[in-house]
Design a protein around this motif. Structure first.
Motif, PDB file in Angstrom:
ATOM      1  N   PRO A   1       0.831  -1.203   0.000  1.00  7.37           N
ATOM      2  CA  PRO A   1       0.000   0.000   0.000  1.00  7.37           C
ATOM      3  C   PRO A   1       0.870   1.259   0.000  1.00  7.37           C
ATOM      4  O   PRO A   1       2.074   1.190   0.219  1.00  7.37           O
ATOM      5  CB  PRO A   1      -0.780  -0.125   1.314  1.00  7.37           C
ATOM      6  CG  PRO A   1       0.088  -0.954   2.189  1.00  7.37           C
ATOM      7  CD  PRO A   1       0.865  -1.877   1.288  1.00  7.37           C
ATOM      8  N   GLY A   2       0.236   2.399  -0.269  1.00  4.82           N
ATOM      9  CA  GLY A   2       0.933   3.672  -0.111  1.00  4.82           C
ATOM     10  C   GLY A   2       1.321   4.397  -1.378  1.00  4.82           C
ATOM     11  O   GLY A   2       1.822   5.516  -1.311  1.00  4.82           O
TER      12      GLY A   2
ATOM     13  N   THR B   1      -7.086   4.501  -3.666  1.00  7.86           N
ATOM     14  CA  THR B   1      -6.036   4.435  -2.649  1.00  7.86           C
ATOM     15  C   THR B   1      -6.482   5.360  -1.522  1.00  7.86           C
ATOM     16  O   THR B   1      -5.933   6.444  -1.342  1.00  7.86           O
ATOM     17  CB  THR B   1      -4.662   4.854  -3.210  1.00  7.86           C
ATOM     18  OG1 THR B   1      -4.773   6.142  -3.793  1.00  7.86           O
ATOM     19  CG2 THR B   1      -4.148   3.867  -4.234  1.00  7.86           C
TER      20      THR B   1
ATOM     21  N   GLU C   1      -8.241   5.684   2.692  1.00 11.64           N
ATOM     22  CA  GLU C   1      -8.316   5.046   4.014  1.00 11.64           C
ATOM     23  C   GLU C   1      -9.469   4.062   4.080  1.00 11.64           C
ATOM     24  O   GLU C   1      -9.309   2.949   4.560  1.00 11.64           O
ATOM     25  CB  GLU C   1      -8.541   6.094   5.106  1.00 11.64           C
ATOM     26  CG  GLU C   1      -7.356   6.726   5.748  1.00 11.64           C
ATOM     27  CD  GLU C   1      -6.267   5.813   6.277  1.00 11.64           C
ATOM     28  OE1 GLU C   1      -6.535   4.924   7.101  1.00 11.64           O
ATOM     29  OE2 GLU C   1      -5.129   6.018   5.870  1.00 11.64           O
TER      30      GLU C   1
ATOM     31  N   LYS D   1      -3.923  -3.334   4.169  1.00  7.50           N
ATOM     32  CA  LYS D   1      -2.839  -4.271   4.462  1.00  7.50           C
ATOM     33  C   LYS D   1      -2.979  -5.548   3.629  1.00  7.50           C
ATOM     34  O   LYS D   1      -2.016  -6.025   3.036  1.00  7.50           O
ATOM     35  CB  LYS D   1      -2.843  -4.602   5.960  1.00  7.50           C
ATOM     36  CG  LYS D   1      -1.679  -5.454   6.390  1.00  7.50           C
ATOM     37  CD  LYS D   1      -1.665  -5.641   7.889  1.00  7.50           C
ATOM     38  CE  LYS D   1      -0.472  -6.507   8.276  1.00  7.50           C
ATOM     39  NZ  LYS D   1      -0.410  -6.706   9.727  1.00  7.50           N
TER      40      LYS D   1
ATOM     41  N   HIS E   1      -5.137   0.724  -0.690  1.00  9.86           N
ATOM     42  CA  HIS E   1      -4.586   1.295   0.548  1.00  9.86           C
ATOM     43  C   HIS E   1      -5.030   0.461   1.766  1.00  9.86           C
ATOM     44  O   HIS E   1      -5.622   0.961   2.722  1.00  9.86           O
ATOM     45  CB  HIS E   1      -5.046   2.747   0.694  1.00  9.86           C
ATOM     46  CG  HIS E   1      -4.314   3.496   1.764  1.00  9.86           C
ATOM     47  ND1 HIS E   1      -2.998   3.872   1.631  1.00  9.86           N
ATOM     48  CD2 HIS E   1      -4.704   3.925   2.984  1.00  9.86           C
ATOM     49  CE1 HIS E   1      -2.623   4.504   2.725  1.00  9.86           C
ATOM     50  NE2 HIS E   1      -3.639   4.546   3.564  1.00  9.86           N
TER      51      HIS E   1
END
Length: 136
Positions: free
Chosen positions: A30-31, A87, A89, A119, A117
């Motif tokens: 992610p990220g 992407t 939260e 895990k 975004h």
């Protein structure tokens, strides 16, 4: 590499896309920006022999007015599966409304909303089906 005019069973195409999306997520994590995931997923799907359209324009027709660039689909796979990438939260009702609108306007049968975004990617995938209204 694309298999011309191949029709996929309803779950088969989405399974291929989900598998390739998981592969991209495992490699990148992610990220990153949505555009990075879009580029990599499109590459993976083309390698799988699928027909992929990126940033596909979806016009809006209202009465006599046609807006050529009303919306842009992130990915359209085999002219039947809409894939919207995020992407964020959390996926919200706005994201759900967006993909449902794309399915309805384009009369596409299936859609995947994928949020990179997260895990574990399986937590960021939502599948949608569109059944046209039949008025008798």
């Amino acid at each position: 590499m694309h298999r011309e005019n191949k029709r996929f069973a309803e779950g088969e195409l989405s399974s291929i896309v989900i598998g390739r999306a998981i592969e991209v997520h495992r490699a990148l994590g992610p990220g990153l920006l949505e555009s990075a995931y879009q580029e990599c997923l499109a590459y993976e799907l083309k390698q799988a022999g699928l027909y992929v359209e990126r940033e596909k324009a979806l016009p809006i027709v209202y009465k006599d007015v046609k807006l050529e660039h009303g919306y842009r689909l992130d990915l359209l796979i085999e002219k039947q599966l809409v894939v919207e990438l995020k992407t964020v939260e959390f996926l919200t009702d706005v994201h759900t409304a967006q993909i449902l609108t794309y399915l309805r306007l384009g009369e596409f049968p299936l859609g995947l909303l994928i949020n990179f975004h997260v895990k574990m990617l399986k937590e960021g995938i939502r599948r949608f089906a569109h059944t046209p209204l039949r008025i008798s």
